[in-house]
Design a protein around this motif. Structure first.
Motif, short mmCIF file in Angstrom:
data_model
loop_
_atom_site.label_atom_id
_atom_site.label_comp_id
_atom_site.label_asym_id
_atom_site.label_seq_id
_atom_site.Cartn_x
_atom_site.Cartn_y
_atom_site.Cartn_z
N LYS A 327 0.81 -1.22 0.00
CA LYS A 327 0.00 0.00 0.00
C LYS A 327 0.85 1.27 0.00
O LYS A 327 0.37 2.35 -0.33
N ASP A 328 2.13 1.12 0.36
CA ASP A 328 3.02 2.29 0.39
C ASP A 328 3.64 2.58 -0.98
O ASP A 328 4.26 3.63 -1.17
N LEU A 329 3.51 1.66 -1.93
CA LEU A 329 4.08 1.86 -3.25
C LEU A 329 3.14 2.68 -4.12
O LEU A 329 1.91 2.53 -4.03
N LEU A 334 4.15 -0.41 -7.85
CA LEU A 334 3.36 -1.62 -7.65
C LEU A 334 3.32 -2.46 -8.93
O LEU A 334 3.45 -3.69 -8.88
N LEU A 335 3.17 -1.79 -10.07
CA LEU A 335 3.15 -2.50 -11.35
C LEU A 335 4.49 -3.20 -11.59
O LEU A 335 4.53 -4.36 -12.04
N MET A 336 5.60 -2.52 -11.29
CA MET A 336 6.92 -3.09 -11.50
C MET A 336 7.13 -4.36 -10.69
O MET A 336 7.58 -5.38 -11.21
N VAL A 337 6.81 -4.30 -9.40
CA VAL A 337 7.07 -5.47 -8.56
C VAL A 337 6.12 -6.61 -8.92
O VAL A 337 6.50 -7.80 -8.83
N VAL A 356 5.95 -7.16 2.61
CA VAL A 356 6.49 -8.05 1.59
C VAL A 356 8.01 -7.95 1.66
O VAL A 356 8.57 -6.86 1.73
N ILE A 357 8.67 -9.11 1.66
CA ILE A 357 10.13 -9.14 1.67
C ILE A 357 10.60 -9.72 0.33
O ILE A 357 10.18 -10.81 -0.07
#
Length: 408
Positions: A327-329, A334-337, A356-357
């Motif tokens: 939620k912090d991205l 978010l799309l990249m990860v 998430v790690i």
């Protein structure tokens, strides 16, 4: 006469290698006394290792080139002086001389700026600006001597754009960006014993091999001779440094060497008129940059150091990690990860608290994602082997494949 100048350049390079091999161990203690040292975090006892040896290597390279400067203008037929009068010939190659001086000036500036980075720990925005400034003498000489900004179009777009396209100032912007990329690309694919020097040796040898091929074909002879003059001493000092930097490292190269190597490659690519081919030899560095984009541009949290973690018990390297809440991205991060996760290019561990790690986004960590914990020397060997394979692919692209797209 060109074979004579190349032979003399090779002789100077051999002498430079032996001088550098003798110099490095004598200067190690001086760097430690000056506070220029670091701890090898991937060793059991974290030994102190002298750092920033790249400044010594760069200065040795410059001395070798200064000694070589008179040679091309003494033995080349177009540069011979009138023995009786001592007058300069009408055909003295002032343009070539200016190229050599500008090339060494840019490399010298980059060595100075790299050493400043090692000592002062400059910020990333400075690391992008400084190579651009160091490239200006190079671009000015290119403008005065050549000012060629025309790009040959591939066959499949010639019906729309014609055989060639003059892109004007954008070509200079491209060359400036090339210098910035070359100096930083080696610097971000680094951190384990021998990797910075090893990849530079492979790239330098690839360029030299390409120059020899082009000379055999008789293509742009002067340009490729110029590249050979710089590559031979560069490989000499780099091989000497490799002797002490390979696993287990006795010296660290620092940012100075990475900047020095990158600028040397940019110089021969720009003034040798093979900047596009040069990029083909940087395929691993391009992949590493693209893989690192989410962290380099802070779409994903980026720790100061992204080195693998060292397991003291097994002496193996494990992935280093970063963690974040989805939620912090921002939407782009978010799309990249998500893309990297779906392609299985990163590790992914979701925690009960929503964190998430993942592994840090570098090729070094990617090797560990693929193969699990391995020894440091194995990671270096794998990445250098990959560099060699990419060189072979680059030569295939440059010769057999290019003919399908560019030959009439």
């Amino acid at each position: 006469m060109s074979s004579v100048t190349i032979a003399i350049s090779g002789l100077i390079a051999v002498c430079t290698y032996f001088v550098t091999v003798r110099m490095i161990p004598r200067f190690k203690d001086m760097f430690i006394k000056a506070g220029l040292f670091g701890k090898d975090l991937c060793k059991r006892d974290n030994p102190q290792v002298p750092e920033s040896l790249g400044v010594l290597i760069g200065c040795t390279f410059l001395v070798a080139m200064f000694l070589f400067i008179p040679i091309p203008y003494t033995f080349e037929e177009s540069a011979l002086f009138d023995i009786k009068t001592g007058a300069k010939p009408a055909t003295f190659p002032h343009e070539k001389f200016a190229e050599m001086i500008a090339a060494l000036l840019s490399i010298c500036c980059m060595i100075l700026l790299g050493f400043a980075d090692d000592v002062l720990d400059l910020r990333w925005r400075h690391k992008l600006l400084l190579p651009t400034m160091a490239t200006l003498p190079l671009l000015m000489v290119y403008y005065v001597n050549f000012n060629i900004t025309t790009v040959i179009m591939p066959k499949f777009v010639r019906s729309l754009l014609g055989y060639s396209l003059d892109i004007g100032v954008f070509y200079y912007i491209y060359m400036g960006m090339l210098a910035v990329f070359c100096t930083n690309a080696i610097n971000i694919l680094a951190g384990i014993n021998g990797l910075e020097v090893g990849q530079s040796i492979v790239i330098g040898a690839s360029i030299l091999f390409y120059n020899v091929i082009e000379l055999a074909f008789g293509h742009q002879v002067d340009c490729h001779k110029f590249s050979i003059y710089l590559m031979l001493p560069f490989l000499a000092v780099s091989l000497a440094l490799w002797k002490y930097n390979k696993y287990p490292s006795q010296v660290f190269v620092g940012d100075t060497y990475c900047y020095f190597a990158g600028m040397t490659f940019a110089v021969v690519g720009i003034l040798g008129h093979f900047s596009k081919t040069l990029l083909l030899f940087f395929i691993p560095q391009i992949l590493n940059f693209l893989y690192s984009v989410p962290q380099l541009f802070h779409f994903v949290p980026c720790p100061r150091h992204r080195l693998p973690k060292y397991d003291v018990r097994t002496e193996l390297l494990h992935i280093s990690t970063t963690e974040f809440h989805l939620k912090d991205l921002n939407p782009l991060g978010l799309l990249m990860v998500r893309i990297l996760k779906n392609l299985k290019l990163i590790s992914w561990q979701e925690q009960v608290d929503g964190r998430v790690i993942t592994n840090n986004f570098t090729l070094i960590n990617f090797v560990l994602v693929l193969f699990g914990p391995v020894h440091e020397s194995v990671v270096t060997q794998f990445l250098l082997g990959f560099q060699v394979i990419c060189t072979l692919c680059a030569l295939i692209i440059r010769y057999p494949l290019a003919s399908y797209f560019y030959e009439a």
